[in-house]
Design a protein around this motif. Sequence first.
Motif, PDB file in Angstrom:
ATOM      1  N   ARG A   1       0.913  -1.243  -0.013  1.00  0.00           N
ATOM      2  CA  ARG A   1       0.133   0.037  -0.115  1.00  0.00           C
ATOM      3  C   ARG A   1       0.828   1.353   0.063  1.00  0.00           C
ATOM      4  N   ALA A   2       2.107   1.070  -0.175  1.00  0.00           N
ATOM      5  CA  ALA A   2       2.889   2.354  -0.231  1.00  0.00           C
ATOM      6  C   ALA A   2       4.394   2.046  -0.830  1.00  0.00           C
ATOM      7  N   MET A   3       4.129   1.702  -2.362  1.00  0.00           N
ATOM      8  CA  MET A   3       5.281   1.706  -3.309  1.00  0.00           C
ATOM      9  C   MET A   3       5.820   3.401  -3.197  1.00  0.00           C
ATOM     10  N   GLY A   4       7.077   3.291  -3.088  1.00  0.00           N
ATOM     11  CA  GLY A   4       7.432   4.774  -2.995  1.00  0.00           C
ATOM     12  C   GLY A   4       7.704   5.211  -1.578  1.00  0.00           C
TER      13      GLY A   4
ATOM     14  N   THR B   1       4.621   5.073 -14.244  1.00  0.00           N
ATOM     15  CA  THR B   1       4.499   6.511 -13.692  1.00  0.00           C
ATOM     16  C   THR B   1       3.150   6.484 -12.955  1.00  0.00           C
ATOM     17  N   ASP B   2       2.187   5.530 -13.201  1.00  0.00           N
ATOM     18  CA  ASP B   2       0.904   5.643 -12.559  1.00  0.00           C
ATOM     19  C   ASP B   2       0.488   4.120 -12.431  1.00  0.00           C
ATOM     20  N   TRP B   3       0.399   3.866 -11.166  1.00  0.00           N
ATOM     21  CA  TRP B   3       0.063   2.179 -10.940  1.00  0.00           C
ATOM     22  C   TRP B   3      -1.244   1.842 -11.172  1.00  0.00           C
ATOM     23  N   ALA B   4      -2.117   2.677 -11.437  1.00  0.00           N
ATOM     24  CA  ALA B   4      -3.678   2.586 -12.021  1.00  0.00           C
ATOM     25  C   ALA B   4      -3.609   1.991 -13.406  1.00  0.00           C
ATOM     26  N   HIS B   5      -2.485   2.196 -14.034  1.00  0.00           N
ATOM     27  CA  HIS B   5      -2.287   2.009 -15.343  1.00  0.00           C
ATOM     28  C   HIS B   5      -1.544   0.704 -15.797  1.00  0.00           C
TER      29      HIS B   5
ATOM     30  N   TYR C   1      -2.869   4.120  -4.280  1.00  0.00           N
ATOM     31  CA  TYR C   1      -2.463   4.440  -5.580  1.00  0.00           C
ATOM     32  C   TYR C   1      -2.101   5.720  -5.607  1.00  0.00           C
ATOM     33  N   VAL C   2      -2.822   6.825  -4.879  1.00  0.00           N
ATOM     34  CA  VAL C   2      -2.343   8.309  -4.788  1.00  0.00           C
ATOM     35  C   VAL C   2      -0.951   8.245  -4.190  1.00  0.00           C
ATOM     36  N   ARG C   3      -0.843   7.394  -3.056  1.00  0.00           N
ATOM     37  CA  ARG C   3       0.401   7.673  -2.462  1.00  0.00           C
ATOM     38  C   ARG C   3       1.595   6.946  -3.104  1.00  0.00           C
ATOM     39  N   SER C   4       1.376   6.194  -4.218  1.00  0.00           N
ATOM     40  CA  SER C   4       2.250   5.198  -4.852  1.00  0.00           C
ATOM     41  C   SER C   4       2.658   5.949  -6.122  1.00  0.00           C
ATOM     42  N   SER C   5       1.956   6.763  -6.642  1.00  0.00           N
ATOM     43  CA  SER C   5       2.137   7.270  -8.197  1.00  0.00           C
ATOM     44  C   SER C   5       2.768   8.119  -8.435  1.00  0.00           C
ATOM     45  N   PRO C   6       4.252   8.058  -9.254  1.00  0.00           N
ATOM     46  CA  PRO C   6       4.867   9.321  -9.396  1.00  0.00           C
ATOM     47  C   PRO C   6       3.943  10.516 -10.091  1.00  0.00           C
TER      48      PRO C   6
END
Length: 825
Positions: free
Chosen positions: A647-650, A708-712, A732-737
Motif C-alpha cells: 500500500r506504499a510503493m515509493g 508512472t501511474d500504478w492505476a495503468h 494509488y495516490v500515495r504510490s504513483s509518481p
Amino acid sequence: MRAFSFVRLLPWLLPVSGVFAQSRAVTPVAALGPLTVEKIMRDQAQWLGSAPGAIAWSEDSKRIYFTWNPEKARRDSLYVTTPSGGVPRKVSVAEQRSLPATAGEYDQPYARKVYEKNGDIFLLDLKTGRTRRVTNTADRETDPAFALRGQLISYTRANNLYTWDPATGETTQRTDFRRGSRPAGTQPTDQAEKFLRAQQLALFQVIRQKDQDAKARAQAQQAVARLSPKAIYLGPKTVEGMQLSPDGRFVTYRLVQDPASDKTAIVPNFVTASGFTEDISTRTKVGAPQKAYEMGLYDIGRDTTFALGYKDLQGLDEQPAYRKEYKLTPRAPAPADSAKAALARKQEKPATELRRVVPYGPFWSADGQRAFLVVRSADNKDRWIVGLDPATQKISLLDRQHDDAWINGPGIGYDEGNVGWLPDSRRVWFQSEETGYSHLYTVDVTTGRKKALTSGRFEVQKAQLSRDRKTWYLSANKTHPGEQHFYRLPVEGGPLTQITTMPGASEVTLSPDEKTLAVRYSTSTKPWELYVMPNKPGAQARALTHSTTPEFESYAWREPEIITIKARDGADVYARLYRPTTAVAQGPAVVFVHGAGYLQNAHKWWSQYSREYMFNNLLVEQGYTVLDIDYRGSSGYGRDVRTGIYRAMGGKDLTDHVDGAKLLVDKYGVSPRRIGIYGGSYGGFITLMAMFTQPDVFRAGAALRSVTDWAHYNHGYTDNILNEPYNDSLAYVRSSPIYYAEGLKGALLMCHGMVDVNVHFQDIVRLSQRLIELHKDNWELAVYPVEDHGFVEPSSWTDEYKRILKLFDTNLKPAESPRSGSSSQ
C-alpha cells in the motif's frame, strides 16, 4: 509424480550435427579497458559469451543436455556432454527429434515416464529405453499423467479427458464437455423450465405419450450401447485441469468463466514491415474484471456432477484489513481542481460477503485413498490447504496461511506452490512463510498436527524429495542472503547438510540416479558456467564449459562489496558498493535501482543486470561511487522485506535509497550535492519518486521504462500490492509518481520503448504532459521506436546509456571536468 529437475527443451533450437571444437583466440586480443558505453553495450554474445542454460539430464544419468551459443550465432543451440567431461557436442536435428521431452510425469516406482512432445503423448520405459507412441493425431494432446494407480495413461484432447490402456491399446473418452447450453427439448435445469414441462405433461395426453415413448427408446438404447460419459454443457465457461481419481470413480475439473467486460490496452507499432502503423493488443489494467473459478466433480458411477463449495473455509468472510481505513461516510464531492483529492476521498465500506477463491488440485496420495486441494482467495491474502472427500464433496481445513498484504514467497508463488504427500500417504508437505521466511512443513491429515522441518532466518528456495522418498534436497540461502547452496535433509527433518560450497550461487540439477549434480555456477565477476560434481558434501566441482571470451577476461571486473545499511526503522538493508580505487574526496555517486521490485541483486553471483553491472564499472572507472540496494520489496530476505511496500510503493523502498545516500555521505566521503540515481521498470518508478519527492537528495536521475501511474499497470502484479484502485484509491495516490511531478528540481532523463507491452508507452506520455502543464523544463524524453520493455538492439542500449552518462557527467561532476567514455576507443 512430476519431474522436478528437468526443463522442457526449447522448441526453437536449430542445431546441426558434428563435434564442436571449443577454440580460443590465437590472435592477440585488444584489452577491453578503459571502458566505454559503445564497448559494453555491444551484442553480448559476440564479445562477452553466452552462458549455458536449460540444464537437463538424460534418463540414464549418462549425458547432460543444455542450451549454449559458443559459436556466436543468432540464437542458442542444444549441446550435450558427459559428466566425465570432454568437448560439448552440438545435437543434430535428427537426434533431437528422437529425444524424450524433459518435462513429464513418472510412475511411483520410477520405471516409466509419460510425456507430451509436439502435441502427442509418449510412454517411455526407463529400464529398456523403449518408447511407445500413445497418440498420433492432428489434434493436440496435453497434460499426460498416470491414472488408475499406474494402469492407464490419461491426457486431454479438445477439452476432454481420455485414457489409454498400455495393456490393450484401448482408448476411452472419460468426459464429454460441450460448449454452449443444453439443446432445447432436453431435460430442464431451472425451476421455471421444470414448471412449464410439468404443466405440459399434466395438460396434454399426446405430450405424455410422446414422453413415455422417448423414455422407452432411451432405455432400450442404453441397454445395448456402451457406457458413455455424461454430456456436461459448459455454457459460457471453459474447462481445465481434468483428473481421473485413482479409483476411477470421479473426474475432477476446474471451470473458468471469463469476465463479461475485458477491455485491453492497445500499443501502436510505428516501425513495421508493412509501412502502416499496426496495433498490438496487450493487457487489461489493474482493477479490470477477473476470471472466476469453481471446482467441479463428475461422479461417473452416479452419472452426476457437483460444484464444490467453500463457504465453511475459515476466514472466507473476512474483509481485508485495509478496508478499516475507509469509513462508512457519504462520498463528498472533491474540488474540481484537485485530482489527488478526488482519488483520495473516503469510500464506503462494502457489506460483508464471501470472497472469491481459486482452487488447485486435487493432489492424491500414493495409495489413492486421500486427496487435498490448495485454495487461494482471489485477493491473494489467504491460502488454504484442505483435505477433500469427493464422495461427499466435503473439505476439511489442514492449514491456513494469511497475510494482510499478500501471499507469496519461494515455493509458494501465486498458484498451488510446492506441495505433495510424504510416503506414508498420511502427511502433506508444503512451504509457508508462517515464521517470516519460507520453510518446509508437514501436516497430518488425520490428526491435524503440523511440523516444521526447517527453520531459521533464511529461505528454502526449492525443495524436492529423493526418489526413494527418504531424503529432501533443498536450495537455500542459509550461509548468507547473497549466496545459494544445495543441501540435503532427512525426510523427517533434522540438521541440514550442505553439499555445494563454492562462494556465489549454485543452481543444481540432480541426475536421475541422484549420484551426480549438474551445477550452473557463477560469482559476482564471472558469468554462469556448467559444472559437475558428485552428490557428496564438499566434493570438488569440475567445469564442463568455458563461455567467456578473451576480450571479456582482459578486464579486471570489480567485485562489489556487500554491505548493510541501517535503515531509519532499524532494518538491515543489503547493498552492493562499488568504490573508485583512488578515493575521491567529496566525489560524485550514483545509486542504481534494480527492477521487478521482488528481485535480488545485492548478491554474490553474476547479475542478470549484466549491462548495468558493466556500466557501474565504467562509472567507478571515472571516479563515481556506485550503490546498488536490495530495497524493501526485494526477494531473498523473507516476508517482511517482501511486503514492506504494501500500500506504499515509493515508501520504505524509497527511504532505503535515501538512507543509502546518507551513508555514502557520512561514511564514504561522497558530496551530498553530487548524487544521481537511475534504474529501469520498477527502478525507473523509484527514480521518478526520488526526483519528485526527494529533490534535495538526488540531483539527477534517469528513469527507464518506468511505471508512472500504478492505476495503468497490470492486475496480477499491482492488485497484490495496492489492491484495486476503486477500493484503495489512497494507496494509488500515495504510490504513483504522476501525482508528485510538481516536486521536480533536478535534471531528469526519461527513456522508453514505444512498443513496450509491459509498461506501456502511454505511461511516459501521460507524465510528459503533466510535466508540460507544470511548466517544468529540466527534463527530456528519449523514445525508442522498435523496443519493447527489455531492449534488444545494441544501438538502443548504446544510445540510452550514452544519454545516462552525459546526464551524470553534466550534473554531478565539476563544470571544468571533461566528459569521457562516450565514444569508442
